[in-house]
Scaffold this active site. Structure first.
Site, PDB file in Angstrom:
ATOM      1  N   ARG A  57     -16.308  -4.789 -15.481  1.00  0.00           N
ATOM      2  CA  ARG A  57     -17.153  -5.870 -15.984  1.00  0.00           C
ATOM      3  C   ARG A  57     -18.339  -6.194 -15.068  1.00  0.00           C
ATOM      4  NH1 ARG A  57     -12.536  -9.769 -17.220  1.00  0.00           N
ATOM      5  NH2 ARG A  57     -11.532  -7.883 -17.928  1.00  0.00           N
ATOM      6  N   LYS A 165       1.171   1.501 -12.824  1.00  0.00           N
ATOM      7  CA  LYS A 165       2.258   0.556 -12.944  1.00  0.00           C
ATOM      8  C   LYS A 165       1.705  -0.863 -12.914  1.00  0.00           C
ATOM      9  CE  LYS A 165       4.263  -1.207  -9.495  1.00  0.00           C
ATOM     10  NZ  LYS A 165       4.768  -1.734  -8.215  1.00  0.00           N
ATOM     11  N   GLU A 233      10.592  -3.028   3.540  1.00  0.00           N
ATOM     12  CA  GLU A 233       9.223  -3.194   4.026  1.00  0.00           C
ATOM     13  C   GLU A 233       9.187  -4.378   4.973  1.00  0.00           C
ATOM     14  OE1 GLU A 233       5.981  -2.279   0.916  1.00  0.00           O
ATOM     15  OE2 GLU A 233       7.614  -3.225  -0.184  1.00  0.00           O
ATOM     16  N   HIS A 257       9.974   2.882  -8.359  1.00  0.00           N
ATOM     17  CA  HIS A 257      10.021   3.771  -7.194  1.00  0.00           C
ATOM     18  C   HIS A 257      11.442   4.188  -6.800  1.00  0.00           C
ATOM     19  CE1 HIS A 257       5.974   2.552  -7.151  1.00  0.00           C
ATOM     20  NE2 HIS A 257       6.076   1.501  -6.370  1.00  0.00           N
TER      21      HIS A 257
HETATM   22  C1  BG6 Z   1       3.891  -0.913  -4.770  1.00  0.00           C
HETATM   23  C2  BG6 Z   1       4.408  -2.315  -4.779  1.00  0.00           C
HETATM   24  O1  BG6 Z   1       4.091  -0.295  -6.008  1.00  0.00           O
HETATM   25  O2  BG6 Z   1       4.567  -0.161  -3.779  1.00  0.00           O
HETATM   26  C3  BG6 Z   1       4.246  -2.960  -3.425  1.00  0.00           C
HETATM   27  O3  BG6 Z   1       3.722  -3.079  -5.751  1.00  0.00           O
HETATM   28  C4  BG6 Z   1       4.885  -2.096  -2.352  1.00  0.00           C
HETATM   29  O4  BG6 Z   1       4.804  -4.267  -3.397  1.00  0.00           O
HETATM   30  C5  BG6 Z   1       4.390  -0.663  -2.469  1.00  0.00           C
HETATM   31  O5  BG6 Z   1       4.519  -2.652  -1.098  1.00  0.00           O
HETATM   32  C6  BG6 Z   1       5.159   0.243  -1.524  1.00  0.00           C
HETATM   33  O6  BG6 Z   1       4.543   1.499  -1.488  1.00  0.00           O
HETATM   34  P1  BG6 Z   1       4.578   2.387  -0.167  1.00  0.00           P
HETATM   35  O7  BG6 Z   1       3.959   3.669  -0.568  1.00  0.00           O
HETATM   36  O8  BG6 Z   1       3.819   1.629   0.879  1.00  0.00           O
HETATM   37  O9  BG6 Z   1       6.016   2.502   0.211  1.00  0.00           O
END
Ligand code: BG6
Length: 506
Positions: A57, A165, A233, A257
C-alpha cells in the site's frame, strides 16, 4: 520438462519467472526474502532472466523500494558485505507496485506491469506469487488474482503461490483457506511455507534415517523408551505481544514447526523422495497421533506463562507486562505435551514435546532415549543406575548429532561413566548452512514442493491441535501455571513424564 512435476526435478536451475511479493513493505521481505534472493543471485541460482515486484500500500516507488531492500540486505544477508556490482544488477530487476490488496483495479494494473516486464525481458509469463501480508488479507488477494486473470492453471507458462504462516488459526479456518486457494490454484501450484523445513538439520533427518543402514533398525518401540522434542527460545515477545495474545505458543510453534520436525522424525520410510511420497508418510504419521479425550487434556498437555526473571544475565519482564498483552491474560507461552502414536512402530512410546519463550537458552533438538540393556551385568553406576543411551539431534544452534553412552573408566575397577560421540556440522563441513528461505524460495521457483506442507497435512495437524484449544475453551480457566523467565518451565510439566524420566537440560 513439465515444470509442475515437482519432486522429480533434479536440475536445480529454475525457469525464467517474475516473483510478486504481496506485503512487500513488511518486515519479512526486508529481513528474509530479499536477503535470500541476494544470496541466490550470488550463488548463481536465480532464474535468468528474473524480476521481483513488491506489491504494497505504501507509496514507495521503484527507487524507494530498492533502497529499502538494499538496507535489508546490508543488515540481514548472510554473505556480507553486499557486493555493489551484483546488487546493481539485482536492483535493476526489482520493481514496486503500489496498491490496496482489496482493490481489483490494482490487479489490472499489476497485470499490465507484469506483461511489460515479460516483454522487456523476453520471457514467458511465469509467475511466483508470495503472500507475506497479514493472513486476513489472503482471501482478498487470492480472489483478486483469480479475477484479474493473473493465474493460469496450465503447466507452461506457470503460476505458483507461496503462502506464509499462520495457515489458519484452527481446523475450520485452515480448511476454508484451502478451499479459497483451490478455487484459483491447483494443489501442485500451492506452496505452504514452514521455514523449519528449509533448515539443513531438519532435512538431514531424512538423510540420517534413510540414507544410512544402522539407525533405522533401532528406530522403533523395541529399542526406544521415549522421545523428547524441545523447541526453546530465550527471547520474549519482541514487540509481538498483541499477535501472541491471539496465537499462543501452541499455534505459533507447535502446530507447524515442531509437528513438522516430529513427523520427519517419526514417519515411515517413503518409497522415494518424490514430494508426494514424502508427504504421504508425514500425513500418515500425523493421523496416527492418539486422540486425547477432551476431559483428560490436562493429563497430556500442560500450558504455562512466564513471569519476570533473568535470561542470559538480563532481567526481563513477565509476559503480562509485555506491550500489547492483557494484564489478566491466560495465553500460553509454554506448552508441554505427552503424545502417543498409535501405529506398529511407535506403539506405547511416549513423545514428550515442549516449546517455550524465555527459556534459559535457545535450543531446538530431538532426543531419542533408548531402553536399558535387558540384563545389567555391571551393576549400578555409583547408585545412579545404568547410563541411558540417548541419540540427540541438535537442530539449532550448534547443529549436530550426538550419541550418549556408558564407557569404562580407565583403571582397575569396572566403573562406568557417561561419554558422548559427536558429529558437528561446523567442524565436519566448515561452512555456514544456508538460510532456510534460500532453499525454500529456490524450491518453489523450481516447482518442487517436497519441503512444503500439503493441504491434508496442514489439516491433520490442525485437527489434533484444535482439540486442545477446544478443551481449553471448555475449561474457561482464569489462571494457568506460571514459571519464572529463565527457568526450564513449570513443575506441572515434570508431572507429565513417566516414572524415572526427567526433561533434558540441553
Ligand atoms: C516463527 C514464530 O514462526 O518462528 C516465532 O512466529 C519464533 O515466534 C520463530 O520465534 C522461531 O524460528 P527460528 O528459526 O528462530 O527457530
Amino acid at each position: 520438462m513439465n515444470p509442475l512435476r515437482e519432486g522429480l526435478i533434479k536440475e536445480r536451475v529454475p525457469e525464467p519467472q517474475v516473483m510478486v511479493i504481496f506485503g512487500a513493505s513488511g518486515d519479512l521481505t526486508r529481513r528474509k526474502l530479499l536477503p535470500a534472493l541476494y544470496t541466490l543471485a550470488r550463488e548463481r541460482l536465480l532464474p535468468a532472466p528474473f524480476a521481483v515486484v513488491g506489491f504494497a500500500r505504501r507509496p514507495l516507488g521503484d527507487e524507494g523500494f530498492r533502497q529499502k531492500m538494499r538496507e535489508g540486505c546490508d543488515q540481514f544477508t548472510r554473505l556480507r558485505p553486499v557486493d555493489d556490482t551484483l546488487w546493481a544488477t539485482l536492483a535493476d530487476a526489482i520493481y514496486y507496485h503500489q496498491g490496496s490488496f482489496d482493490d481489483p483495479a490494482a490487479y489490472t494494473t499489476l497485470k499490465a506491469r507484469l506483461e511489460e516486464i515479460d516483454t522487456s525481458l523476453g520471457v514467458p509469463a511465469n509467475r511466483l506469487f508470495y503472500l507475506s501480508t497479514p493472513p486476513s488479507a489472503y482471501p482478498e488477494i487470492i480472489k483478486n488474482l483469480g479475477e484479474a486473470g493473473l493465474v493460469t492453471r496450465s503447466y507452461s507458462p506457470f503460476a505458483r503461490i507461496i503462502v506464509e504462516k499462520p495457515f489458519g488459526r484452527d481446523l475450520e479456518t485452515a480448511r476454508t483457506l484451502n478451499r479459497q486457494l483451490k478455487q484459483v490454484f491447483r494443489e501442485v501450484q500451492i506452496f505452504r511455507i514452514d521455514h523449519y523445513l528449509g533448515k539443513e538439520t531438519v532435512q538431514n533427518m531424512l538423510v540420517f534415517r534413510f540414507g544410512n543402514g544402522i539407525f533405522e533398525p533401532l528406530w522403533n518401540n523395541r529399542y526406544v523408551d521415549h522421545i523428547q522434542i524441545t523447541g526453546a527460545e530465550s527471547i520474549g515477545m519482541e514487540g509481538r505481544g498483541a499477535y501472541y495474545e491471539e496465537a499462543g505458543i501452541l499455534r505459533d510453534m507447535v502446530q507447524n514447526h515442531l509437528f513438522q520436525v516430529m513427523s520427519l522424525m517419526g514417519m515411515e520410510p517413503p518409497v522415494s523422495m518424490d514430494s508426494d511420497a514424502v508427504r504421504d508418510e508425514k500425513v500418515k504419521f500425523l493421523r496416527s497421533l492418539r486422540t486425547i479425550p477432551l476431559d483428560k487434556m490436562d493429563e497430556f498437555v500442560v500450558r504455562a506463562q512466564y513471569t519476570s526473571g533473568h535470561v542470559l544475565g538480563e532481567s526481563v519482564a513477565g509476559y503480562r507486562q509485555e506491550p500489547g498483552v492483557d494484564p489478566g491474560s491466560t495465553t500460553e507461552t509454554y506448552v508441554a505435551l505427552k503424545l502417543y502414536v498409535d501405529n506398529w512402530r511407535w506403539a506405547n512410546v511416549p513423545i514428550y514435546l515442549r516449546s517455550a519463550k524465555r527459556m534459559p537458552k535457545r535450543v531446538t533438538e530431538i532426543a531419542i532415549h533408548y531402553r536399558h540393556a535387558p540384563h545389567q551385568v555391571f551393576g549400578s553406576d555409583g547408585g545412579r543406575g545404568p547410563v541411558r543411551n540417548v541419540l540427540s539431534i541438535r537442530i539449532q544452534p550448534d547443529e549436530g548429532i550426538s550419541l550418549h553412552f556408558g564407557s569404562k573408566v580407565p583403571g582397575p575397577t569396572t566403573d562406568i561413566a557417561p561419554v558422548n560421540m559427536e558429529f558437528r556440522y561446523g567442524t565436519s563441513f566448515g561452512a555456514e548452512p544456508p538460510e532456510a528461505y534460500e532453499r525454500l524460495i529456490l524450491d518453489a521457483m523450481l516447482g518442487d514442493s517436497t519441503l512444503f506442507t500439503r493441504d491434508d497435512e496442514v489439516e491433520a495437524s490442525w485437527s489434533f491441535i484444535s482439540r486442545i484449544h477446544e478443551a481449553w475453551r471448555q475449561q474457561k480457566k482464569k489462571q494457568i501455571p506460571l514459571f519464572e523467565a529463565g527457568s526450564w518451565g513449570p513443575v506441572e510439566a515434570d508431572e507429565l513424564l513417566g516414572e524415572g524420566i526427567s526433561w533434558r537440560t540441553p
